[in-house]
Design an enzyme around this catalytic site. Structure first.
Site, short mmCIF file in Angstrom:
data_model
loop_
_atom_site.label_atom_id
_atom_site.label_comp_id
_atom_site.label_asym_id
_atom_site.label_seq_id
_atom_site.Cartn_x
_atom_site.Cartn_y
_atom_site.Cartn_z
N CYS A 88 18.16 -51.46 27.34
CA CYS A 88 16.86 -51.02 27.12
C CYS A 88 16.53 -49.56 27.09
O CYS A 88 16.37 -48.75 26.14
CB CYS A 88 15.89 -51.85 27.84
SG CYS A 88 16.02 -53.72 27.80
N GLY A 117 21.88 -47.36 32.43
CA GLY A 117 22.33 -47.84 31.24
C GLY A 117 21.56 -49.15 30.81
O GLY A 117 20.36 -49.13 31.39
N PHE A 129 7.74 -56.34 29.92
CA PHE A 129 8.33 -55.27 31.16
C PHE A 129 9.27 -56.09 31.93
O PHE A 129 9.70 -55.64 32.86
CB PHE A 129 6.91 -54.76 31.75
CG PHE A 129 5.97 -54.26 30.90
CD1 PHE A 129 6.24 -53.06 30.27
CD2 PHE A 129 4.89 -54.91 30.35
CE1 PHE A 129 5.23 -52.44 29.18
CE2 PHE A 129 3.87 -54.28 29.58
CZ PHE A 129 4.07 -52.97 29.04
N PHE A 176 12.72 -46.04 41.23
CA PHE A 176 13.54 -45.36 40.15
C PHE A 176 13.56 -43.88 40.35
O PHE A 176 13.71 -42.82 39.52
CB PHE A 176 12.65 -45.42 38.75
CG PHE A 176 12.96 -46.72 38.02
CD1 PHE A 176 12.46 -47.97 38.76
CD2 PHE A 176 13.86 -47.00 37.22
CE1 PHE A 176 13.10 -49.20 38.01
CE2 PHE A 176 14.23 -48.00 36.22
CZ PHE A 176 13.82 -49.19 37.02
#
Ligand code: UGA
Length: 458
Positions: A279, A276, A153, A268
């Site tokens: 991932c 972009g 992650f 977020f």
């Protein structure tokens, strides 16, 4: 433990270096021998905070090795981490050919029991295919294989820190042997017992690392579900920004208050040009395809992808409106990387914006603290400036396309005085609209009230 890492891309290099940092003997390999040659001569092919120091130190100590001899690496590792790329196919599906190749190689080259760990991001049920490939191509050698999924992650820009101080470690296993070996590998991180290169051995207090043991299918799904959720969150914030714009609210205020609810969380929710990188966009596409194949309607995610694509068009439209005529105008661009603290330009919204404006005849002069060299190979026909000030000089508009913190602290009076027209279009909501208006700028961003020094046109 002896660990082989196959694939020296982002995840492979960071994982290999960090696994060596916590005490394992690591041998990394890649089918690109020039990459291995560069690594062996001390050249790190990516810009990533702390990585160079860690790689160089551990390489010199002999705990981290690089070889282009893939069979040698396979034989050396008790555990083999597959970290090869899974790029998108034209259909949106993940291309798993590199995973299959590696599984075949492991099957034919291994001479002792191996724990084969998928670290690459793969669609659910890939583990089953890997196990089958190991059986099919390994028959005759009598070697025992365990398969596990251990999704990663880490974020570019803070990858070393994320690896060593993760919030959770997910182990997708189907047998106790695999679980035991993986626990052993990660024990130093679970106990936080290693000399941390990020905090010079003095790490701030952090919540304990959670260990999540699941089936392989669940582990694979956790990775796609997590990245897709992050993408959903960004697109949600971007739609809220559009609403704020239409209804005279301020997206910064709205998302800040939303984020105070621990069920939502503050990260977020930054509105702007959208997501972009190598991932999020590809994982969203692959997850949509996976749902389609499984007969599950995931229009929710499709919409998040559409919202993201529309961000670029909306931004370019904003530039057109502000400039009126784009052709032959000198436009300064601040930022080319897909996000700050990286030199990665893959699927970068900034590159897409520059490409479109250049196609319309804008004379682009760009600057990025790290990504200019990579961008030059992709966009050789635009001009590159040595710093942000040189980018602004003589420009009729300055576009902020990557959220590099250093752009925030530029001497904006100096920038203004060197521009032909003090117009800033901020695709990352990096600057303060009120301050920019006070400085005499015509300033546009996403979802925040326009406080322009001139009558706004967008
Ligand atoms: C992402 C995930 O965050 C990691 O957890 C995951 O391990 C990694 O993908 C991966 O699969 O390897 P990364 O690609 O490094 O990490 O980038 P992010 O930090 O997720 O940012 C992605 C994009 O979203 C960037 O273009 C960024 O500018 C944009 N973004 C991010 C926003 O537009 N708004 C935000 O609020 C946050």
């Amino acid at each position: 433990m002896k660990i082989a890492v196959i694939g020296c891309g982002y995840v492979g290099l960071v994982s290999g270096a960090c696994l060596a940092e916590i005490g394992h003997e690591v041998i990394c390999t890649d089918n690109d021998s020039s990459k291995i040659k560069a690594l062996n001569s001390g050249h790190i092919p990516i810009f990533e905070e702390n990585l160079e120091d860690v790689v160089k130190r551990l390489h010199a100590s002999g705990r981290l090795k690089f070889t282009s001899d893939i069979p040698e690496a396979i034989r050396a590792g008790d555990a083999i981490f597959i970290c090869v790329g899974t790029p998108p196919l034209d259909t949106g599906d993940a291309d798993l050919s590199a995973i299959e190749n590696v599984a075949r190689l492991i099957a034919s080259e291994a001479r002792s029991p191996k724990l084969v760990v998928e670290k690459s991001t793969v669609p659910v049920q890939t583990g089953k295919q890997v196990r089958r490939a190991l059986q099919v191509y390994g028959r005759g050698h009598g070697v025992q294989f365990h398969v596990a999924s251990n999704p990663e992650f880490l974020r570019e820009g803070t990858a070393v820190e994320d690896f060593l101080h993760p919030d959770r470690i997910v182990l997708g296993v189907e047998d106790q042997g695999a679980e035991r070996q993986l626990r052993e590998i990660y024990q130093p991180i679970l106990d936080q017992k290693f000399k941390c290169p990020v905090h010079a051995g003095k790490c701030p207090p952090m919540p304990p690392v959670k260990l999540v043991v699941t089936t392989i299918n669940s582990a694979e799904l956790i990775k796609h579900a997590s990245n897709s959720f992050l993408a959903l969150k960004i697109s949600y914030a971007n739609v809220i920004a559009d609403l704020c714009e239409r209804l005279s609210a301020n997206v910064d205020e709205v998302t800040a208050a939303m984020g105070m609810d621990p069920r939502i969380g503050s990260q977020f929710l930054r509105a702007g040009l959208g997501f972009g990188g190598f991932c999020l966009p590809k994982d969203v596409q692959a997850f949509i395809r996976l749902a389609e194949t499984a007969g599950v309607d995931f229009s929710l995610l499709k919409e998040a992808e559409f919202v993201n694509k529309r961000r670029i068009s909306a931004f370019v439209e904003r530039v057109r409106k502000a400039l009126w005529i784009v052709k032959d105008k000198q436009v300064g661009v601040l930022g080319l990387a897909f996000k700050a603290n990286t030199d990665d330009i893959r699927f970068s919204p900034a590159i897409e914006v520059v490409t479109r404006l250049a196609r319309e005849g804008a004379r682009i002069q760009a600057y990025d603290p790290q990504a200019a060299e990579r961008a030059q190979a992709l966009l050789p026909d635009i001009q590159y400036a040595k710093d942000a000030y040189a980018t602004a000089k003589g420009a009729e508009a300055l576009l902020i396309l990557t959220e590099w913190p250093e752009f925030r602290s530029l001497d904006w009076e100096k920038v203004r005085d060197s521009m032909l027209r003090p117009l800033v279009i901020d695709g990352r909501n990096l600057l303060n609209p009120g301050k920019m208006a006070e400085l005499g700028y015509e300033y546009y961003s996403f979802g925040r009230p326009e406080r322009s020094a001139v009558v706004p046109v967008v």
